[in-house]
Design a protein around this motif. Sequence first.
Motif, PDB file in Angstrom:
ATOM      1  N   VAL A 120       0.930  -1.204  -0.025  1.00  0.00           N
ATOM      2  CA  VAL A 120      -0.105   0.066   0.020  1.00  0.00           C
ATOM      3  C   VAL A 120       0.967   1.244   0.019  1.00  0.00           C
ATOM      4  CG1 VAL A 120      -0.209   0.236   2.417  1.00  0.00           C
ATOM      5  CG2 VAL A 120      -2.090   1.025   1.123  1.00  0.00           C
ATOM      6  N   ALA A 121       1.961   1.228   0.556  1.00  0.00           N
ATOM      7  CA  ALA A 121       2.959   2.467   0.557  1.00  0.00           C
ATOM      8  C   ALA A 121       3.494   2.793  -0.837  1.00  0.00           C
ATOM      9  CB  ALA A 121       4.044   2.077   1.591  1.00  0.00           C
ATOM     10  N   THR A 122       3.213   2.022  -1.704  1.00  0.00           N
ATOM     11  CA  THR A 122       3.649   2.510  -3.009  1.00  0.00           C
ATOM     12  C   THR A 122       2.710   3.552  -3.797  1.00  0.00           C
ATOM     13  OG1 THR A 122       2.254   0.886  -4.194  1.00  0.00           O
ATOM     14  CG2 THR A 122       4.525   0.188  -3.882  1.00  0.00           C
ATOM     15  N   MET A 123       1.704   3.792  -3.052  1.00  0.00           N
ATOM     16  CA  MET A 123       0.694   4.724  -3.329  1.00  0.00           C
ATOM     17  C   MET A 123       1.172   6.152  -3.218  1.00  0.00           C
ATOM     18  SD  MET A 123      -2.799   3.561  -2.091  1.00  0.00           S
ATOM     19  CE  MET A 123      -3.792   4.988  -2.353  1.00  0.00           C
ATOM     20  N   ALA A 124       2.158   6.383  -2.310  1.00  0.00           N
ATOM     21  CA  ALA A 124       2.938   7.786  -2.001  1.00  0.00           C
ATOM     22  C   ALA A 124       3.767   7.896  -3.374  1.00  0.00           C
ATOM     23  CB  ALA A 124       4.135   7.277  -0.837  1.00  0.00           C
ATOM     24  N   ASN A 125       3.919   7.058  -4.375  1.00  0.00           N
ATOM     25  CA  ASN A 125       4.614   7.641  -5.399  1.00  0.00           C
ATOM     26  C   ASN A 125       3.514   7.538  -6.595  1.00  0.00           C
ATOM     27  OD1 ASN A 125       7.357   7.664  -4.351  1.00  0.00           O
ATOM     28  ND2 ASN A 125       7.402   5.505  -4.763  1.00  0.00           N
ATOM     29  N   SER A 126       2.671   6.635  -6.634  1.00  0.00           N
ATOM     30  CA  SER A 126       1.921   6.490  -7.866  1.00  0.00           C
ATOM     31  C   SER A 126       0.583   7.586  -7.589  1.00  0.00           C
ATOM     32  CB  SER A 126       1.085   5.190  -7.834  1.00  0.00           C
ATOM     33  OG  SER A 126       0.458   4.771  -6.799  1.00  0.00           O
ATOM     34  N   MET A 127       0.200   7.861  -6.318  1.00  0.00           N
ATOM     35  CA  MET A 127      -1.088   8.744  -5.915  1.00  0.00           C
ATOM     36  C   MET A 127      -0.540   9.312  -4.635  1.00  0.00           C
ATOM     37  SD  MET A 127      -4.331   6.139  -6.609  1.00  0.00           S
ATOM     38  CE  MET A 127      -4.618   5.310  -8.109  1.00  0.00           C
ATOM     39  N   PRO A 128       0.411  10.269  -4.857  1.00  0.00           N
ATOM     40  CA  PRO A 128       0.695  10.901  -3.598  1.00  0.00           C
ATOM     41  C   PRO A 128      -0.140  11.848  -2.660  1.00  0.00           C
ATOM     42  CG  PRO A 128       1.462  12.054  -5.494  1.00  0.00           C
ATOM     43  CD  PRO A 128       0.951  10.898  -5.859  1.00  0.00           C
ATOM     44  N   GLY A 129      -1.070  12.476  -3.397  1.00  0.00           N
ATOM     45  CA  GLY A 129      -2.144  13.051  -2.748  1.00  0.00           C
ATOM     46  C   GLY A 129      -3.118  12.146  -1.966  1.00  0.00           C
ATOM     47  N   ILE A 130      -3.517  10.980  -2.483  1.00  0.00           N
ATOM     48  CA  ILE A 130      -4.611  10.172  -1.854  1.00  0.00           C
ATOM     49  C   ILE A 130      -3.885   9.284  -0.752  1.00  0.00           C
ATOM     50  CG2 ILE A 130      -5.913   7.821  -2.570  1.00  0.00           C
ATOM     51  CD1 ILE A 130      -7.176  10.340  -3.585  1.00  0.00           C
ATOM     52  N   TRP A 131      -2.636   9.270  -1.119  1.00  0.00           N
ATOM     53  CA  TRP A 131      -1.684   8.517   0.244  1.00  0.00           C
ATOM     54  C   TRP A 131      -1.798   9.557   1.533  1.00  0.00           C
ATOM     55  CZ3 TRP A 131      -0.478   4.288   2.088  1.00  0.00           C
ATOM     56  CH2 TRP A 131       0.680   4.327   3.064  1.00  0.00           C
TER      57      TRP A 131
END
Length: 554
Positions: free
Chosen positions: A283-294
């Motif tokens: 789930v932490a990969t969202m920090a790169n792919s969807m930073p705002g959502i993360w």
Amino acid sequence: MPDRFPVYPFDHDHEASPRGLAEVLGGKGAGLAEMTSVLGLPVPPGFTIGIPVCREYRSGGWPEGLDAVLAEQCIRLGEKTGSRLGDDQEPLLLAVRSGSVKSMPGMLDTVLDLGLNPMTVEALARSSGDEVFAWDSYRRFLRMYGTTVLGCVPEALEPITGRGHGIDVLRAEVSRLRARIAEIARPVPDDPALQLRQAVEAVFRSWDSPRARAYREREGIPGDLGTAVNVQAMVFGNRGDDSGTGVVFTRDPSTGERVPYGDFLPRAQGEDVVAGGAHTMPVATMANSMPGIWRELQDVLHRLEVHYRDMCDVEFTVERGSLYLLQTRVGKRSPVAAVRCAVQMAGEPKIALTPAEAVERVPHALRLEARRNCLAEAGFGAVTRRPLTVGLGASPGRVSGRAVFSAEDAAEDEGEDPIVLVRPDTSPDDVAGMAASAGVLTGTGGLVSHAAVVARGWGIPAVVGAGELRIGDNGAELADGTRIEPGEIVTIDGFTGEVWRGTVNAEAIAAELEADIVATRLPELVTLAGWATESALVYHNRTWHKLGDHSRIE
């Protein structure tokens, strides 16, 4: 609505905190209502059919008048979403999910994308501007409805030539599925109201399914409780590159570390993540792919933890760059995580568990298991030989047992030796076999797959995603030809993800060294043991003074 039907929108004013109404709303319904009406979090609107309705259905069939209540609720839901069930312009599509009082992950039925038919799929394609998305959703609905509601065997609905996502392939697959389901069972109804009634009935029936009964027996859940049903406006994680779905714990449920832990899958729906067959991403990969959502998700997780004063398990969907929450509940965790979370939360000002509350959350037997797990993680009984393969350590602990490749065989096994269930992946139908096993090994799946969540909740070791192993019904094989045969002894380590052939025995260890290891690696256990002793002394002294010299202390 008739007073005798406890059917409530998520934003209904219960004049009490919904989190305390799980006996009526079920755990999931109570969480959805709490997030909607108390916390104001982004939850797709919906309504809950209360548990008493399920009990009425089980005793006398479909209750008279319930259809009218569901129709009224769908009209109100459509007004909130600007859509209408069965509409040829803006069709309302629904997710139908269970919600028992006690968490039963994956045991009860779910139907997604409900409301699609040959007319509404075209309307969805026009309104979304994405034909592939619309027909992919229709394909998903037919497969789920066919298996869940109409009782088709999943293998009977598998694509003949593999999966495809081009529009022509999807249209052809939808036509094939409609014909195949009608041939095996009966046609999928085009009337969305009838789809909804049959889906609700399927959820009610799933309470008495063999897998649900097996899970309840293992967990000690009474069989007469019944389940609620949550009907919710669909949000679509399969709607584009800025969409996806995931399951996340507010802390690591294996170690208790204060970091979000879970899986995320772009362009997918929720069942894809927990089914275990997909290659999910941390789930932490969202920090790169969807930073705002993360960042938004992290804020939500923090708010939920503070509100519930506990580690939470959260299901979410991202649709076209917007975050939606689909569930929250107190998360199942390993013994080590239980110890660490309890002590940490006692020291966090916004949660501030009392020492007595922390001790109550981690009873003596769980503390002993945490101690054993801590020693194993430290290398106590470490294995020097090279493992056969390595997957993901999904539920801590190490176990050796006979490899069994069928959940049915595991459930019926009468041998005295422990067994390890080895499967390509597990589904809710495998729960009786899992309940009879000392450990679980799967070839696919992530950290929040069905196998991982159930094993972790039951405290049995699990290794998932051991992709080098080709697992079948008659054994498992590596690319070099090395095999694990049925009945052969295997050892799995749910900390490291390692898998060995043969038995791995723990070595003896001096008591002084054991104490040093625990104090170094899990100091929270020492703290908790001290609190437990203090609590016992306080109880002892209070009881002594209360009873005086005239009674013995119980």
